[in-house]
Design a protein around this motif. Structure first.
Motif, PDB file in Angstrom:
ATOM      1  N   ARG A  45       0.744  -1.297   0.059  1.00 55.87           N
ATOM      2  CA  ARG A  45      -0.060   0.003  -0.029  1.00 55.87           C
ATOM      3  C   ARG A  45       0.964   1.177   0.040  1.00 55.87           C
ATOM      4  NH1 ARG A  45      -5.435   0.313   3.406  1.00 55.87           N
ATOM      5  NH2 ARG A  45      -6.151   2.335   2.711  1.00 55.87           N
ATOM      6  N   CYS A 104       3.910   1.450  -0.986  1.00 48.89           N
ATOM      7  CA  CYS A 104       4.644   1.621  -2.180  1.00 48.89           C
ATOM      8  C   CYS A 104       3.591   2.329  -3.372  1.00 48.89           C
ATOM      9  CB  CYS A 104       5.167   0.049  -2.674  1.00 48.89           C
ATOM     10  SG  CYS A 104       6.639   0.055  -3.752  1.00 48.89           S
ATOM     11  N   ASP A 105       2.678   1.534  -3.316  1.00 49.59           N
ATOM     12  CA  ASP A 105       1.581   2.307  -4.469  1.00 49.59           C
ATOM     13  C   ASP A 105       1.346   3.628  -4.257  1.00 49.59           C
ATOM     14  OD1 ASP A 105       1.260  -0.016  -5.481  1.00 49.59           O
ATOM     15  OD2 ASP A 105      -0.629  -0.720  -4.568  1.00 49.59           O
ATOM     16  N   GLU A 106       1.230   4.198  -3.142  1.00 49.56           N
ATOM     17  CA  GLU A 106       1.055   5.720  -2.565  1.00 49.56           C
ATOM     18  C   GLU A 106       2.365   6.426  -2.760  1.00 49.56           C
ATOM     19  OE1 GLU A 106      -1.512   6.560   0.668  1.00 49.56           O
ATOM     20  OE2 GLU A 106      -2.793   4.839   0.152  1.00 49.56           O
ATOM     21  N   GLY A 107       3.480   5.892  -3.018  1.00 48.32           N
ATOM     22  CA  GLY A 107       4.573   6.673  -2.940  1.00 48.32           C
ATOM     23  C   GLY A 107       5.145   7.135  -1.660  1.00 48.32           C
ATOM     24  N   LEU A 108       4.705   6.292  -0.633  1.00 47.78           N
ATOM     25  CA  LEU A 108       5.257   6.822   0.714  1.00 47.78           C
ATOM     26  C   LEU A 108       6.385   6.153   0.869  1.00 47.78           C
ATOM     27  CD1 LEU A 108       1.905   6.408   2.828  1.00 47.78           C
ATOM     28  CD2 LEU A 108       2.876   8.618   1.802  1.00 47.78           C
ATOM     29  N   ALA A 109       6.735   4.982   0.445  1.00 50.97           N
ATOM     30  CA  ALA A 109       8.003   4.183   0.411  1.00 50.97           C
ATOM     31  C   ALA A 109       8.754   4.301  -0.853  1.00 50.97           C
ATOM     32  CB  ALA A 109       7.780   2.747   0.823  1.00 50.97           C
ATOM     33  N   GLU A 136      11.146   3.043  -3.880  1.00 50.71           N
ATOM     34  CA  GLU A 136      11.524   1.948  -4.625  1.00 50.71           C
ATOM     35  C   GLU A 136      12.946   1.243  -4.532  1.00 50.71           C
ATOM     36  OE1 GLU A 136       9.980   1.868  -8.658  1.00 50.71           O
ATOM     37  OE2 GLU A 136       7.948   2.350  -7.685  1.00 50.71           O
ATOM     38  N   CYS A 195       9.262  -2.061  -2.979  1.00 50.59           N
ATOM     39  CA  CYS A 195       9.718  -1.237  -1.729  1.00 50.59           C
ATOM     40  C   CYS A 195      10.263  -2.042  -0.779  1.00 50.59           C
ATOM     41  CB  CYS A 195       8.580  -0.139  -1.532  1.00 50.59           C
ATOM     42  SG  CYS A 195       8.044   0.849  -2.744  1.00 50.59           S
TER      43      CYS A 195
END
Lengths: 423, 368
Positions: free
Chosen positions: B95, B97-102, B104, B132
């Motif tokens: 989740r 990773c998808d939202e760009g919080l973590a 890659e 990620c």
């Protein structure tokens, strides 16, 4: 004489009109006073009012759809949701362009989960499409309609597009509808299916249980406060320590202690079985239900009831009671007609404190409430930290805030807030 | 003269290079984990050894992994990420990773290879479920039961949970639909490979909830992993689900009369993510630590403190004895062949899409 004939304004020693001079002095005083409380004002504003306002604003804010899919939203303006037709190529091309930007910025999954709240399954459509669209060339790879449908045939479903169109505005009442067990249907708001209704029950339960906790606090606290107020101060101080000791003990310790006491293999059940009052295989269920929540919360909130009651009762002059009795009143009449009315402000203050505290409680119900004994605040906490549906949490919070304010207003109308005293 | 100057310059550069690198690394690092025995195992297995190598490093622990996604989102929105390394379950990692919080990661570039040279991506294999995510352990949600309360025939199948005639008494289950509805359908006669197809329909959900309904008044619902071991120890419940490491700790370390029921244990992964957009110096430190903390030996070391299987294939043969009790750890691992006869691997993607929907239905069912 010149003094009496002078008709102009009265002048101060430095020649300015006295009125202006006075106003200036007063203004200086006010500014100084304001400066003294300015740090507190700023502190409250920055750490309390603004964050709450910001959080509550989320209950209607819905910019994410139009921000993430700007071209699609514009293109969808002309599409008729009731036609039952899949939108045409122009709209799919706009979506492809929007998604390519969104996928690069990783916002496409957020808009997906936003729309998923309203129409389960959309989240995966955006997720899958985002992966593919990244690699498309917008100039040459068209037409896009078939490609989208190839990724997932649900893209051809007009219902998906109706959801995007319905929630394309910058503001929405969707969260509030959801918080009241409604959803946006094809023609206006409609009740959710019965298997998904939960918030009405929870709000009602929260109110009823908070009321029950407040009443049991009054019943238990009143005699204690009376004894405290009427004992000589030495023994009263000792008793006061006994009231305050649990008040100073950690909330979690007290809650866990109730778990040990109330559970089926717990102290109370063991004692009852030993006394022969309860059969060993029919032990009472006293925790993980409403009973457990009411008992534990009554214990935790009791000092908030006793302390205001005590401080009000201390101010009641005992000679009134003696006077009533010397005039022929029975003990009961003297208490009910003379003493009790004077102690009502203390009950009022304690009840407001306990009721408002309990309506927003969530840690104790979470630990001892099971499924039937949890409050609406447990749901708000769940949406804030688990499901991450902050809009719905904000809507639930707003409703809770409005309910508390309305009850406060009603209390003021019926009892009068001036009658509340803390001492 | 020119030559000596050059040599001197080269020598200084060579000498200064590691120092310059060290100076570029932050000397403070905030690690977020789950607290309790699990965090203790991380501390012992790699944080303390790493700190011995870098005595200047200060490590700050935060125990909010349970709410990591919410807090990461709030910190990112506020533009002030204070965490450096976050321990999360696989679904949260996907989740974030998808939202760009973590951030890659290129696993082969940032992680240590196995001792025999196998690149990290192969060594971790399928467990790298997101770009990620750096997996650490395989754990499972499974059942424990009171040995003294089940008579001579201890439960051997997951469906004994639903058999209140054979095993009377309360059960504890996690207060969420994940796992519970799958187990319910499985015991209602749905084949393992069809569970998610059935669950995708309204009738399937109704069927799962109806199965759970048959034991609803006998269930204590838990939210914290420590609750089931406590309830079992108190004798409040006869059997209950929780994370296998918690049960191991109750059985082996506290000698409670509890035994494990491994049938249909639900596999899940736990591992690290690095927040996106960390400043360079903090990122350099985290990457250096991450490489050390997830190498073959370190992951095997961790298994000496807690019964979770290491995520690296090359670590498995190195798993030895418990660091304090001295018992052999392998038979307590969820991945041990004796325990992994019939396992349930839950479908992350399916749950990501249907969680809101199922949750609304499940919670409404609970409240009734």
């Amino acid at each position: 004489m010149s003094d009496t004939t002078h008709t102009g304004p009265v002048l101060a020693a430095d020649g300015t009109p006295l009125k202006r001079s006075l106003a200036r002095a007063l203004r200086m005083q006010k500014i100084r006073a304001l400066m003294l409380i300015a740090p507190l004002l700023l502190f409250v504003l920055l750490t309390f009012i603004l964050p709450i306002a910001d959080m509550l604003f989320r209950s209607v804010e819905n910019k994410i759809v139009s921000d993430t899919l700007p071209k699609t939203v514009v293109a969808l303006n002309d599409w008729d949701a009731n036609s039952g037709q899949t939108p045409d190529e122009a709209i799919f091309a706009a979506l492809a362009a929007d998604l390519q930007v969104a996928a690069a910025e990783k916002t496409h999954t957020r808009v997906g989960s936003r729309l998923n709240y309203e129409n389960p399954g959309i989240s995966s459509l955006f997720r899958k499409a985002g992966r593919k669209v990244k690699r498309w060339n917008l100039e040459t790879d068209g037409p896009f309609k078939e490609q989208f449908v190839q990724i997932d045939e649900d893209w051809a479903d007009p219902e998906v597009w109706r959801t995007i169109q319905t929630y394309s505005g910058a503001y929405t009442n969707g969260y509030f509808l959801n918080a009241a067990d409604f959803q946006k249907g094809a023609d206006g708001a409609e009740m959710r299916p019965e298997t998904e209704r939960i918030y009405g029950t929870l709000f009602l339960r929260t109110l009823i249980m908070s009321l029950a906790i407040t009443v049991s606090c009054i019943v238990l606290g009143y005699p204690v406060a009376w004894i405290l107020a009427n004992l000589p101060s030495r023994s009263a101080n000792l008793l006061m320590i006994l009231v305050l000791l649990p008040f100073w003990t950690s909330l979690l310790v007290r809650t866990s202690a109730w778990k040990v006491m109330l559970q089926q293999q717990g102290v109370i059940n063991d004692t009852l079985v030993w006394l022969g009052l309860v059969a060993d295989d029919a032990r009472l269920v006293m925790i993980n239900n409403q009973f457990g929540t009411i008992v534990a919360m009554t214990h935790i909130l009791l000092p908030f009831m006793i302390l205001p009651m005590y401080s009000v009762m201390q101010t009641i002059n005992p000679t009134y009671l003696r006077a009533a009795k010397s005039l022929g009143a029975t003990n009961w009449t003297a208490f009910w007609r003379v003493y009790f009315p004077q102690s009502v402000p203390g009950i009022g203050a304690g009840s407001i404190l306990v009721f408002i505290l309990s309506i927003g409680y969530y840690i104790t119900p979470e630990l001892v409430g099971g499924t039937k004994g949890v409050f609406i605040s447990n749901r708000i906490a769940f949406h804030i930290s688990q499901s991450l549906n902050w809009g719905l949490a904000a809507a639930l919070g707003t409703i809770l805030l409005v309910v508390v304010l309305a009850l406060y207003w009603a209390y003021d109308k019926i009892v009068g807030i001036d009658n509340v005293k803390l001492g | 003269m020119k030559l000596t100057k050059m040599t001197a310059l080269a020598a200084t550069t060579a000498l200064c290079a590691p120092m310059a690198m060290a100076a570029d690394m932050a000397n403070e690092m905030t690690i977020v984990s789950w607290g309790g025995a699990y965090q203790e195992s991380q501390l012992k297995a790699y944080v303390e050894p790493y700190q011995e190598m870098h005595p200047d490093l200060k490590v700050i622990w935060d125990e909010s992994s349970a709410e990591a996604t919410a807090k990461m989102r709030a910190m990112t929105e506020a533009g002030n990420v204070t965490w450096d390394l976050v321990d999360v379950v696989a679904s949260d990692a996907m989740r974030m990773c998808d939202e760009g919080l973590a951030a890659e990661l290129d696993h082969d570039a940032v992680l240590a290879a196995a001792p025999d040279g196998t690149p990290a991506s192969e060594d971790f294999g399928d467990l790298i479920v997101s770009d990620c995510f750096v997996p650490q352990i395989v754990y499972s949600t499974t059942f424990g039961y009171r040995m003294d309360k089940v008579g001579d025939t201890p439960p051997s199948s997951i469906c004994d949970i639903f058999d209140t005639a054979k095993y009377p008494g309360k059960r504890s289950l996690q207060k969420r639909p994940i796992d519970n509805v799958e187990w319910a359908l499985y015991c209602d006669g749905v084949a393992k490979e069809d569970i998610y197809d059935v669950l995708g329909t309204d009738e399937g959900v109704t069927r799962a909830l109806a199965k759970l309904d048959s034991i609803k008044d006998q269930v204590v619902w838990w939210t914290a992993g420590a609750e089931t071991p406590q309830l079992l120890a108190d004798g409040e419940v006869v059997m209950g689900s929780t994370f296998n490491g918690r049960l191991f700790s109750a059985i082996a370390e506290q000698n409670q009369p509890i035994d494990m029921l491994w049938d249909m244990q639900s596999f899940d992964l736990d591992g690290w993510i690095v927040p996106a957009a960390l400043p360079e110096d903090r990122k350099a430190r985290v990457m250096d630590f991450l490489k050390f903390a997830t190498d073959t030996q370190r992951l095997a070391d961790q298994a000496a403190f807690i019964s979770y299987g290491p995520a690296r294939a090359s670590s498995a043969p190195l798993v030895g004895k418990h660091a304090i009790l001295g018992i052999n750890m392998a038979p307590h691992m969820p991945t041990d062949p004796a325990n992994a006869g019939n396992v349930h691997v839950y479908d992350y993607e399916w749950w990501a899409d249907n969680r809101d929907d199922l949750d609304a239905k499940f919670q409404a069912w609970l409240a009734k």
